[in-house]
Design an enzyme around this catalytic site. Structure first.
Site, short mmCIF file in Angstrom:
data_model
loop_
_atom_site.label_atom_id
_atom_site.label_comp_id
_atom_site.label_asym_id
_atom_site.label_seq_id
_atom_site.Cartn_x
_atom_site.Cartn_y
_atom_site.Cartn_z
CG MET A 1 6.37 5.55 -0.82
SD MET A 1 7.12 6.83 -0.16
CE MET A 1 7.59 6.18 1.49
CB THR B 1 8.15 2.51 4.39
OG1 THR B 1 6.98 2.74 4.94
CG2 THR B 1 8.67 4.09 4.07
CG PHE C 1 -0.23 0.36 2.45
CD1 PHE C 1 -0.48 1.88 2.83
CD2 PHE C 1 0.39 -0.25 3.32
CE1 PHE C 1 -0.05 2.19 4.19
CE2 PHE C 1 1.09 0.08 4.56
CZ PHE C 1 0.76 1.37 4.94
CE LYS C 2 3.62 1.52 5.04
NZ LYS C 2 4.95 1.00 5.30
CG ASP C 3 3.99 0.56 -4.32
OD1 ASP C 3 5.24 1.14 -4.15
OD2 ASP C 3 3.76 -0.49 -4.63
#
Length: 471
Positions: free
Chosen positions: A117, A145, A112-114
């Site tokens: 980011m 992350t 989910f960090k994409d």
């Protein structure tokens, strides 16, 4: 829109300046002076928008110093089917009963960090070019992350990245994702310790005003406001995907370690999104679970933090938590400064007198999950819904089902794709075939580039000095 610090000693700043700075000069976290309010008519207008269109509507409320057409170009560059493998970007899937899954892991690093980011990489490059500046990113990761940041920032102009991870504590897939990158601007550092040790080094270097200025330090950890902003969008999109009209309410259950993801949900709720409850799901490192059930916040030392099968949540000091406490304490910056000053010295704090507000006014509840729970939940979801979920998402599903009220519709925020945690998935399901995107095939066989350092901030500072020219 101006931004202020939770500790009250930083002059109001614009979005672009806050984006590049990480921690505030007074040690606090930056946040808007107030959260924009979204009325019913606006919700009705937003319901049919595409993801990029919705992102523009929401982000333009916060990034007011970026011209609208230029912000739209950054968003259109970020949220594409080519990057996220779906026109919807974040599809909502019905699992069973009143349980839904918000798919957040279709980006390049399968986590989910994409979602934040990829936007951060593009907006960083844009703002630096406008200002004629450069940036040295220092970050800490417990698993996802780091790779999301590195894939978003690799090859970007005027940016160097130094990412710390706990030595030997991530999955083989996670290590391979990060350490196999050979871009000149990417530097991996494995710290002999836990994630919290890495996070403490980030904060120590950020708080060294001279070093920060000399090497133009910024951060991509969840303390960065740009990440929170990008994450707010998918709570609105997830709500629209799980409902048919804006008279309905849903609850969100979010696997939580550093409190960044659910903090974005909290802000969406404060803006007026019809969220009933925000359910915090922790693993065995259950400091947040204890707080939201008792009002007692008692961060643990690194050597008291468990190494678990949901490693991205192996965190005992939630660095984003301060933004919520600031609001809970009615923006009393002096009190916030005192409380988190105590946290820095190893103490916790007690806010049990605010428990009613925490649960009723702000909608927070919490539960925890164990390794055995994860295995059971992975099996159950696979059997009932023919769906593979990773161990962190399993924590969320377990807690959601445990705390679900009669008739309550709960959307669980997906954390990562199962292939990132093959060992645990095999333990749960046996030799099941885990889908693997083509760009990740053979990843673990590539050469890896990483520097192992003892848990000392001055050693990381020397690494930065080796590669970055002082201002």
């Amino acid at each position: 829109m101006k931004y202020i610090s939770t500790r009250g000693q930083t002059a109001p700043m614009s979005f672009s300046d806050v984006l590049l700075m990480g921690l505030a000069p007074d040690g606090g976290l930056m946040l808007p002076e107030c959260y924009p309010q979204v009325d019913r008519a606006t919700l009705d207008a937003w319901r049919q928008l595409s993801y990029p269109e919705l992102a523009l509507e929401i982000m333009s409320l916060f990034a007011t110093d970026i011209p609208c057409e230029e912000l739209q170009a950054l968003i259109n560059k970020t949220y594409t089917k080519a990057v996220f493998n779906s026109d919807d970007i974040t599809p909502v899937t019905h699992l069973y009963d009143e349980l839904y899954l918000l798919e957040l892991s279709n980006g390049p690093t399968l986590a989910f960090k994409d979602m934040a980011m990829q936007f951060l990489g593009n907006v960083f490059e844009y703002v630096l070019a406008k200002k004629g500046e450069r940036l040295t990113i220092i970050g800490a990761t417990s698993g996802d992350t780091g790779s999301a940041a590195e894939y978003a920032l690799r090859g970007k102009e005027n940016i160097q990245v130094f990412m710390m991870s706990p030595h030997g504590k991530m999955s083989a897939f996670q290590r391979a994702q990060m350490y196999s990158l050979d871009d000149d601007n990417i530097h991996n550092i494995a710290i002999e310790g836990m994630f919290d040790d890495c996070q403490d080094i980030v904060k120590a270097l950020q708080e060294d005003a001279d070093f920060k200025a000399k090497y133009s330090l910024g951060t991509v950890n969840s303390i960065n406001w740009g990440r929170i902003l990008a994450q707010i969008v998918y709570y609105f999109k997830g709500y629209f995907g799980a409902t048919t009209n804006n008279d309905e309410t849903v609850s969100f259950c979010v696997p939580s370690g550093n409190f960044g993801n659910i903090c974005a949900g909290h802000i969406a709720r404060e803006m007026g999104l019809p969220i009933d409850r925000l359910i915090v799901a922790t693993n065995e490192n259950d400091v947040l679970n204890e707080f939201f059930n008792t009002g007692n916040y008692a961060p643990r030392k690194a050597d008291e933090t468990y190494v678990t099968s949901s490693p991205s949540m192996d965190i005992s000091k939630a660095s984003n938590f301060e933004r919520f406490i600031y609001l809970l304490l009615d923006k009393d910056a002096n009190r916030v400064s005192q409380l988190f000053g105590d946290v820095k010295t190893g103490k916790g704090f007690e806010l049990s007198e605010h428990l009613t507000d925490i649960q009723d006014k702000f909608g927070f509840v919490a539960g925890k999950s164990t390794h055995a729970d994860r295995l059971t939940t992975i099996k159950e979801v696979y059997a009932k819904a023919d769906r593979l979920i990773d161990p962190h998402t399993a924590d969320g599903v377990k807690v959601a089902l445990e705390l679900q009220k009669a008739g309550e519709r709960i959307v669980v925020a997906e954390t990562a794709l199962p292939i990132k945690f093959e060992e645990t998935m095999t333990e749960a399901l046996g030799q099941v075939t885990l889908p693997r995107p083509i760009h990740t095939v053979g990843l673990e066989d590539k050469p890896q580039f990483v520097t192992v350092l003892a848990n000392r901030s001055e050693l990381v500072a020397k690494e930065i000095e080796r590669f970055v020219l002082a201002r």
